[in-house]
Write a protein that holds these residues in place. Structure first.
Motif, mmCIF file in Angstrom:
data_model
loop_
_atom_site.group_PDB
_atom_site.id
_atom_site.type_symbol
_atom_site.label_atom_id
_atom_site.label_comp_id
_atom_site.label_asym_id
_atom_site.label_seq_id
_atom_site.Cartn_x
_atom_site.Cartn_y
_atom_site.Cartn_z
ATOM 1 N N PRO A 17 2.457 13.432 0.696
ATOM 2 C CA PRO A 17 2.594 13.807 2.458
ATOM 3 C C PRO A 17 2.336 12.381 2.798
ATOM 4 N N GLY A 18 2.989 11.630 3.096
ATOM 5 C CA GLY A 18 2.543 9.795 3.761
ATOM 6 C C GLY A 18 2.611 8.903 3.211
ATOM 7 N N ASP A 19 2.629 9.182 1.462
ATOM 8 C CA ASP A 19 2.319 8.071 0.537
ATOM 9 C C ASP A 19 2.693 7.542 0.342
ATOM 10 N N LEU A 20 3.039 6.272 0.846
ATOM 11 C CA LEU A 20 4.306 4.902 0.854
ATOM 12 C C LEU A 20 4.687 5.476 -0.793
ATOM 13 N N GLY A 21 2.591 5.219 -1.595
ATOM 14 C CA GLY A 21 2.707 4.443 -2.687
ATOM 15 C C GLY A 21 2.581 2.692 -2.308
ATOM 16 N N TYR A 22 3.193 1.957 -3.004
ATOM 17 C CA TYR A 22 2.913 0.451 -3.008
ATOM 18 C C TYR A 22 3.897 -0.365 -2.824
ATOM 19 N N ILE A 23 3.988 -1.619 -1.754
ATOM 20 C CA ILE A 23 4.806 -1.860 -0.737
ATOM 21 C C ILE A 23 4.452 -2.906 -0.781
ATOM 22 N N PRO B 143 3.259 -10.164 -2.469
ATOM 23 C CA PRO B 143 2.059 -9.272 -2.288
ATOM 24 C C PRO B 143 2.281 -8.352 -2.197
ATOM 25 N N ALA B 144 1.475 -7.245 -2.898
ATOM 26 C CA ALA B 144 1.856 -5.490 -1.503
ATOM 27 C C ALA B 144 0.870 -4.569 -1.208
ATOM 28 N N VAL B 145 1.070 -3.395 -0.992
ATOM 29 C CA VAL B 145 -0.195 -2.612 -0.428
ATOM 30 C C VAL B 145 -0.084 -0.834 -0.716
ATOM 31 N N HIS B 146 -1.019 -0.524 -0.813
ATOM 32 C CA HIS B 146 -0.243 0.791 -1.280
ATOM 33 C C HIS B 146 -1.168 1.265 0.405
ATOM 34 N N VAL B 147 -0.028 2.252 0.976
ATOM 35 C CA VAL B 147 0.022 2.528 2.559
ATOM 36 C C VAL B 147 0.141 4.526 2.175
#
Length: 169
Positions: A129-135, A47-51
């Motif tokens: 800024p602060g966007d980690l993308g999909y993790i 599973p991945a989430v956009h953070v």
């Protein structure tokens, strides 16, 4: 020179045309279903989430400093960081954008920010800024710890989470 052998390569070919395979092979639906059921784990994706986050560094309290003035100072700093995180959360809850808050307050040095000029148009979202993308869950657990991962992966999509304290911040 006398014993030099030139490089040699041996090739073997097998010519298969898709149309020949389509007409000569038939697979029943039950066989496909059975194959899938017996190998379900091979098809499962992590599973991945956009953070998006605003990361604040947490002062470290060394075990030998506990109960000393240095330990009290670090604990006071930790309380100040938590108050700052709560203020940022309240501003985001009132509608202020995460990218503007992250640009102003983010102290995260991991992952390293990418140069906007080197990204394609499909990557521009992760340069904010602060966007980690999909993790991926496995990567999140390794990078951010179990508490952060559990909280983020159990949140509803699009939700805003209150500050999460981890070992790093």
């Amino acid at each position: 020179q006398k014993y030099h052998i030139p490089d040699q390569v041996q090739y073997a070919y097998l010519l298969v045309r898709k149309d020949d395979l389509k007409s000569s092979i038939t697979v029943a639906t039950d066989e496909i279903t059975s194959y899938y059921r017996n190998r379900m784990e091979e098809f499962r994706l992590d599973p991945a989430v956009h953070v998006r986050q605003v990361f604040l560094n947490k002062p470290m309290v060394r075990p030998q400093d506990r109960g000393t003035s240095a330990g009290e100072e670090a604990e006071t700093s930790r309380t100040a960081v938590l108050a700052k995180a709560t203020e940022i959360f309240q501003r985001a809850a009132k509608g202020e954008s995460m990218s503007s808050l992250a640009a102003q307050f983010d102290e995260e040095k991991f992952p390293p920010a990418r140069d906007v000029s080197e990204t394609s148009s499909t990557d521009t979202v992760t340069t904010e800024p602060g966007d980690l993308g999909y993790i991926l869950r496995s990567n999140a657990r390794n990078s951010y710890g179990d508490d952060w991962t559990s909280t983020v992966f159990h949140a509803k999509p699009g939700s805003l989470l209150p500050p999460i304290e981890t070992a790093r911040g």
